[in-house]
Design a protein around this motif. Sequence first.
Motif, PDB file in Angstrom:
ATOM      1  N   MET A   1      14.174 -34.566  50.974  1.00 27.88           N
ATOM      2  CA  MET A   1      15.251 -33.611  50.776  1.00 27.88           C
ATOM      3  C   MET A   1      16.207 -33.731  51.961  1.00 27.88           C
ATOM      4  O   MET A   1      15.779 -33.740  53.100  1.00 27.88           O
ATOM      5  N   SER A   2      17.484 -33.875  51.714  1.00 30.51           N
ATOM      6  CA  SER A   2      18.435 -33.925  52.821  1.00 30.51           C
ATOM      7  C   SER A   2      19.331 -32.699  52.763  1.00 30.51           C
ATOM      8  O   SER A   2      19.779 -32.282  51.702  1.00 30.51           O
ATOM      9  N   GLY A   3      19.561 -32.137  53.930  1.00 32.56           N
ATOM     10  CA  GLY A   3      20.388 -30.946  54.028  1.00 32.56           C
ATOM     11  C   GLY A   3      19.704 -29.715  53.484  1.00 32.56           C
ATOM     12  O   GLY A   3      18.603 -29.763  52.958  1.00 32.56           O
ATOM     13  N   GLY A   4      20.357 -28.579  53.657  1.00 34.94           N
ATOM     14  CA  GLY A   4      19.861 -27.337  53.086  1.00 34.94           C
ATOM     15  C   GLY A   4      19.058 -26.485  54.050  1.00 34.94           C
ATOM     16  O   GLY A   4      18.639 -26.929  55.112  1.00 34.94           O
ATOM     17  N   ILE A   5      18.896 -25.240  53.641  1.00 32.86           N
ATOM     18  CA  ILE A   5      18.113 -24.251  54.394  1.00 32.86           C
ATOM     19  C   ILE A   5      17.138 -23.617  53.420  1.00 32.86           C
ATOM     20  O   ILE A   5      17.527 -23.165  52.343  1.00 32.86           O
ATOM     21  N   SER A   6      15.864 -23.584  53.797  1.00 39.03           N
ATOM     22  CA  SER A   6      14.870 -22.923  52.953  1.00 39.03           C
ATOM     23  C   SER A   6      13.998 -22.013  53.812  1.00 39.03           C
ATOM     24  O   SER A   6      13.876 -22.202  55.018  1.00 39.03           O
ATOM     25  N   VAL A   7      13.420 -21.005  53.164  1.00 37.39           N
ATOM     26  CA  VAL A   7      12.496 -20.092  53.835  1.00 37.39           C
ATOM     27  C   VAL A   7      11.224 -19.973  53.000  1.00 37.39           C
ATOM     28  O   VAL A   7      11.251 -20.113  51.776  1.00 37.39           O
ATOM     29  N   HIS A   8      10.128 -19.722  53.704  1.00 40.47           N
ATOM     30  CA  HIS A   8       8.836 -19.484  53.066  1.00 40.47           C
ATOM     31  C   HIS A   8       8.132 -18.428  53.902  1.00 40.47           C
ATOM     32  O   HIS A   8       7.929 -18.616  55.104  1.00 40.47           O
ATOM     33  N   VAL A   9       7.786 -17.302  53.292  1.00 34.41           N
ATOM     34  CA  VAL A   9       7.217 -16.183  54.038  1.00 34.41           C
ATOM     35  C   VAL A   9       5.819 -15.878  53.515  1.00 34.41           C
ATOM     36  O   VAL A   9       5.608 -15.740  52.308  1.00 34.41           O
ATOM     37  N   VAL A  10       4.874 -15.742  54.465  1.00 38.02           N
ATOM     38  CA  VAL A  10       3.502 -15.371  54.147  1.00 38.02           C
ATOM     39  C   VAL A  10       3.179 -14.056  54.846  1.00 38.02           C
ATOM     40  O   VAL A  10       3.426 -13.893  56.038  1.00 38.02           O
ATOM     41  N   ASP A  11       2.647 -13.119  54.086  1.00 43.28           N
ATOM     42  CA  ASP A  11       2.170 -11.834  54.594  1.00 43.28           C
ATOM     43  C   ASP A  11       0.753 -12.073  55.103  1.00 43.28           C
ATOM     44  O   ASP A  11      -0.174 -12.226  54.316  1.00 43.28           O
ATOM     45  N   VAL A  12       0.578 -12.115  56.426  1.00 42.55           N
ATOM     46  CA  VAL A  12      -0.736 -12.433  56.981  1.00 42.55           C
ATOM     47  C   VAL A  12      -1.724 -11.278  56.857  1.00 42.55           C
ATOM     48  O   VAL A  12      -2.928 -11.493  56.987  1.00 42.55           O
ATOM     49  N   THR A  13      -1.257 -10.063  56.600  1.00 42.24           N
ATOM     50  CA  THR A  13      -2.200  -8.953  56.428  1.00 42.24           C
ATOM     51  C   THR A  13      -3.020  -9.119  55.150  1.00 42.24           C
ATOM     52  O   THR A  13      -4.155  -8.672  55.077  1.00 42.24           O
ATOM     53  N   ARG A  14      -2.419  -9.782  54.152  1.00 39.92           N
ATOM     54  CA  ARG A  14      -3.106  -9.993  52.877  1.00 39.92           C
ATOM     55  C   ARG A  14      -3.431 -11.458  52.626  1.00 39.92           C
ATOM     56  O   ARG A  14      -4.141 -11.776  51.691  1.00 39.92           O
ATOM     57  N   GLY A  15      -2.854 -12.344  53.439  1.00 40.79           N
ATOM     58  CA  GLY A  15      -3.047 -13.766  53.216  1.00 40.79           C
ATOM     59  C   GLY A  15      -2.366 -14.252  51.952  1.00 40.79           C
ATOM     60  O   GLY A  15      -2.846 -15.187  51.300  1.00 40.79           O
ATOM     61  N   LEU A  16      -1.223 -13.637  51.615  1.00 40.21           N
ATOM     62  CA  LEU A  16      -0.513 -13.952  50.374  1.00 40.21           C
ATOM     63  C   LEU A  16       0.970 -14.177  50.651  1.00 40.21           C
ATOM     64  O   LEU A  16       1.506 -13.659  51.634  1.00 40.21           O
ATOM     65  N   PRO A  17       1.646 -14.899  49.754  1.00 38.71           N
ATOM     66  CA  PRO A  17       3.103 -15.011  49.879  1.00 38.71           C
ATOM     67  C   PRO A  17       3.745 -13.625  49.830  1.00 38.71           C
ATOM     68  O   PRO A  17       3.238 -12.721  49.170  1.00 38.71           O
ATOM     69  N   ALA A  18       4.859 -13.489  50.527  1.00 42.85           N
ATOM     70  CA  ALA A  18       5.563 -12.201  50.601  1.00 42.85           C
ATOM     71  C   ALA A  18       6.502 -12.045  49.408  1.00 42.85           C
ATOM     72  O   ALA A  18       7.710 -11.887  49.564  1.00 42.85           O
ATOM     73  N   GLU A  19       5.922 -12.058  48.226  1.00 42.74           N
ATOM     74  CA  GLU A  19       6.696 -11.930  46.992  1.00 42.74           C
ATOM     75  C   GLU A  19       7.500 -10.639  46.996  1.00 42.74           C
ATOM     76  O   GLU A  19       6.978  -9.582  47.315  1.00 42.74           O
ATOM     77  N   SER A  20       8.768 -10.738  46.676  1.00 43.15           N
ATOM     78  CA  SER A  20       9.739  -9.653  46.524  1.00 43.15           C
ATOM     79  C   SER A  20      10.372  -9.193  47.841  1.00 43.15           C
ATOM     80  O   SER A  20      11.162  -8.250  47.823  1.00 43.15           O
ATOM     81  N   MET A  21      10.050  -9.826  48.976  1.00 42.47           N
ATOM     82  CA  MET A  21      10.754  -9.470  50.214  1.00 42.47           C
ATOM     83  C   MET A  21      12.224  -9.870  50.066  1.00 42.47           C
ATOM     84  O   MET A  21      12.534 -10.969  49.635  1.00 42.47           O
ATOM     85  N   GLN A  22      13.120  -8.991  50.453  1.00 43.81           N
ATOM     86  CA  GLN A  22      14.561  -9.263  50.427  1.00 43.81           C
ATOM     87  C   GLN A  22      14.930 -10.122  51.638  1.00 43.81           C
ATOM     88  O   GLN A  22      14.484  -9.847  52.753  1.00 43.81           O
ATOM     89  N   VAL A  23      15.746 -11.166  51.406  1.00 47.52           N
ATOM     90  CA  VAL A  23      16.192 -12.073  52.462  1.00 47.52           C
ATOM     91  C   VAL A  23      17.678 -12.362  52.263  1.00 47.52           C
ATOM     92  O   VAL A  23      18.140 -12.502  51.123  1.00 47.52           O
ATOM     93  N   GLU A  24      18.408 -12.445  53.366  1.00 52.76           N
ATOM     94  CA  GLU A  24      19.815 -12.841  53.332  1.00 52.76           C
ATOM     95  C   GLU A  24      20.027 -13.956  54.345  1.00 52.76           C
ATOM     96  O   GLU A  24      19.416 -13.937  55.420  1.00 52.76           O
ATOM     97  N   ILE A  25      20.893 -14.903  54.011  1.00 55.00           N
ATOM     98  CA  ILE A  25      21.268 -15.967  54.938  1.00 55.00           C
ATOM     99  C   ILE A  25      22.777 -15.895  55.139  1.00 55.00           C
ATOM    100  O   ILE A  25      23.540 -15.879  54.172  1.00 55.00           O
ATOM    101  N   PHE A  26      23.178 -15.853  56.408  1.00 50.22           N
ATOM    102  CA  PHE A  26      24.590 -15.792  56.775  1.00 50.22           C
ATOM    103  C   PHE A  26      24.962 -17.020  57.599  1.00 50.22           C
ATOM    104  O   PHE A  26      24.135 -17.533  58.358  1.00 50.22           O
ATOM    105  N   GLN A  27      26.194 -17.452  57.461  1.00 46.37           N
ATOM    106  CA  GLN A  27      26.781 -18.379  58.416  1.00 46.37           C
ATOM    107  C   GLN A  27      27.668 -17.518  59.292  1.00 46.37           C
ATOM    108  O   GLN A  27      28.518 -16.771  58.767  1.00 46.37           O
ATOM    109  N   LEU A  28      27.460 -17.563  60.613  1.00 51.51           N
ATOM    110  CA  LEU A  28      28.241 -16.700  61.487  1.00 51.51           C
ATOM    111  C   LEU A  28      29.726 -16.992  61.311  1.00 51.51           C
ATOM    112  O   LEU A  28      30.131 -18.146  61.224  1.00 51.51           O
ATOM    113  N   GLY A  29      30.503 -15.939  61.211  1.00 53.40           N
ATOM    114  CA  GLY A  29      31.932 -16.049  60.971  1.00 53.40           C
ATOM    115  C   GLY A  29      32.300 -15.868  59.507  1.00 53.40           C
ATOM    116  O   GLY A  29      33.470 -15.724  59.178  1.00 53.40           O
ATOM    117  N   VAL A  30      31.301 -15.889  58.636  1.00 55.76           N
ATOM    118  CA  VAL A  30      31.524 -15.662  57.202  1.00 55.76           C
ATOM    119  C   VAL A  30      30.973 -14.268  56.896  1.00 55.76           C
ATOM    120  O   VAL A  30      29.789 -14.024  57.121  1.00 55.76           O
TER     121      VAL A  30
END
Length: 115
Positions: A1-30
């Motif tokens: 894969m070339s380029g791009g931004i991705s995130v992957h979040v794990v909730d360590v209290t449950r050992g599960l993916p953080a399904e439904s967590m809200q995330v935003e990505i900004f480019q500063l100045g936008v």
Amino acid sequence: MSGGISVHVVDVTRGLPAESMQVEIFQLGVPEPIAEGCLSSKGTLDHPIAQKQVEPGVYEVVFYVGDFYRQLGYPLPDFPFVDVMPFRFGVSDVQQHYHLPLKVSPWGFSLFRGG
């Protein structure tokens, strides 16, 4: 894969993916987010920015950790230790992919640039 931004979040209290967590990505100045949404059942942000080449610059990902744990029913105080968590990073080489794996709990986090 070339380029791009991705995130992957794990909730360590449950050992599960953080399904439904809200995330935003900004480019500063936008003023508006360049990507946003709730994480999938895999704990990933399913958004075209993961495969889209971005411009060089400074970016900020905002993770809504407190809201995520409240939605799960965790008894958080009025001022949680980890609530809205911004993370700033620079993109210099737009040919590279910037993957941000986050391990999180109501009491801490670990985030780094993954492969």
